[in-house]
Design a protein around this motif. Sequence first.
Motif, PDB file in Angstrom:
ATOM      1  N   ARG A 154       0.634  -1.261   0.026  1.00  0.00           N
ATOM      2  CA  ARG A 154      -0.096  -0.092  -0.068  1.00  0.00           C
ATOM      3  C   ARG A 154       0.912   1.158   0.065  1.00  0.00           C
ATOM      4  N   SER A 155       1.986   1.252   0.633  1.00  0.00           N
ATOM      5  CA  SER A 155       2.875   2.486   0.704  1.00  0.00           C
ATOM      6  C   SER A 155       3.517   2.696  -0.622  1.00  0.00           C
ATOM      7  N   SER A 156       4.026   1.466  -1.326  1.00  0.00           N
ATOM      8  CA  SER A 156       4.613   1.588  -2.571  1.00  0.00           C
ATOM      9  C   SER A 156       3.601   2.150  -3.637  1.00  0.00           C
ATOM     10  N   ARG A 157       2.177   1.926  -3.496  1.00  0.00           N
ATOM     11  CA  ARG A 157       1.377   2.170  -4.393  1.00  0.00           C
ATOM     12  C   ARG A 157       0.848   3.839  -4.328  1.00  0.00           C
ATOM     13  N   ASP A 158       0.888   4.427  -3.124  1.00  0.00           N
ATOM     14  CA  ASP A 158       0.837   5.630  -2.927  1.00  0.00           C
ATOM     15  C   ASP A 158       2.016   6.410  -3.434  1.00  0.00           C
ATOM     16  N   GLY A 159       3.363   5.821  -3.372  1.00  0.00           N
ATOM     17  CA  GLY A 159       4.384   6.596  -4.137  1.00  0.00           C
ATOM     18  C   GLY A 159       4.300   6.566  -5.683  1.00  0.00           C
ATOM     19  N   GLU A 160       3.660   5.608  -6.018  1.00  0.00           N
ATOM     20  CA  GLU A 160       3.662   5.566  -7.600  1.00  0.00           C
ATOM     21  C   GLU A 160       2.441   6.568  -8.133  1.00  0.00           C
ATOM     22  N   ALA A 161       1.338   6.823  -7.229  1.00  0.00           N
ATOM     23  CA  ALA A 161       0.688   7.757  -7.728  1.00  0.00           C
ATOM     24  C   ALA A 161       1.087   8.951  -7.937  1.00  0.00           C
ATOM     25  N   SER A 162       1.996   9.609  -7.197  1.00  0.00           N
ATOM     26  CA  SER A 162       2.473  10.818  -7.299  1.00  0.00           C
ATOM     27  C   SER A 162       3.480  10.902  -8.639  1.00  0.00           C
ATOM     28  N   GLU A 163       4.394   9.827  -8.824  1.00  0.00           N
ATOM     29  CA  GLU A 163       4.986   9.693 -10.057  1.00  0.00           C
ATOM     30  C   GLU A 163       4.280   9.674 -11.282  1.00  0.00           C
ATOM     31  N   GLU A 164       3.094   9.080 -11.467  1.00  0.00           N
ATOM     32  CA  GLU A 164       1.983   9.128 -12.507  1.00  0.00           C
ATOM     33  C   GLU A 164       1.561  10.278 -12.827  1.00  0.00           C
ATOM     34  N   SER A 165       1.634  11.405 -11.959  1.00  0.00           N
ATOM     35  CA  SER A 165       1.036  12.594 -12.392  1.00  0.00           C
ATOM     36  C   SER A 165       1.915  13.437 -13.255  1.00  0.00           C
ATOM     37  N   GLU A 166       3.182  13.181 -13.300  1.00  0.00           N
ATOM     38  CA  GLU A 166       4.203  13.782 -14.160  1.00  0.00           C
ATOM     39  C   GLU A 166       4.070  13.440 -15.806  1.00  0.00           C
ATOM     40  N   PRO A 167       4.210  14.338 -16.533  1.00  0.00           N
ATOM     41  CA  PRO A 167       4.167  13.883 -18.004  1.00  0.00           C
ATOM     42  C   PRO A 167       5.262  12.944 -18.404  1.00  0.00           C
ATOM     43  N   VAL A 168       4.977  12.200 -19.331  1.00  0.00           N
ATOM     44  CA  VAL A 168       5.925  11.193 -19.971  1.00  0.00           C
ATOM     45  C   VAL A 168       6.353  11.427 -21.242  1.00  0.00           C
ATOM     46  N   GLU A 169       7.683  11.589 -21.738  1.00  0.00           N
ATOM     47  CA  GLU A 169       7.979  11.775 -23.266  1.00  0.00           C
ATOM     48  C   GLU A 169       8.324  10.566 -23.669  1.00  0.00           C
ATOM     49  N   VAL A 170       7.585  10.345 -24.902  1.00  0.00           N
ATOM     50  CA  VAL A 170       7.710   9.091 -25.350  1.00  0.00           C
ATOM     51  C   VAL A 170       8.604   9.312 -26.813  1.00  0.00           C
TER      52      VAL A 170
END
Length: 91
Positions: free
Chosen positions: A70-86
Amino acid sequence: MADKPQSGELFGIPYNFERPSVGRLLSSYWQPGKGMLVTKPFGIGYTLNLANWRSWVVLLVAGVMLYLERSSRDGEASEESEPVEVVVDDD
């Protein structure tokens, strides 16, 4: 038609569909001198014997794993909000 048995074993796995009482529920989860797994007071299969220290180790490990997941899932949510360049390279 004959009544089906309420408890027994099927292919070596115990089952019990008798109406559970509070005393039977408490006594089935706390059986000193028995192994880590005991038959369930209602349903199919086995459950943890809380009188055995190994059961508490299993519960502790499962709780730590759940907390870490659960704590790792909370950390991933903040990282996913940033745009990703492909970048797609056409060769």
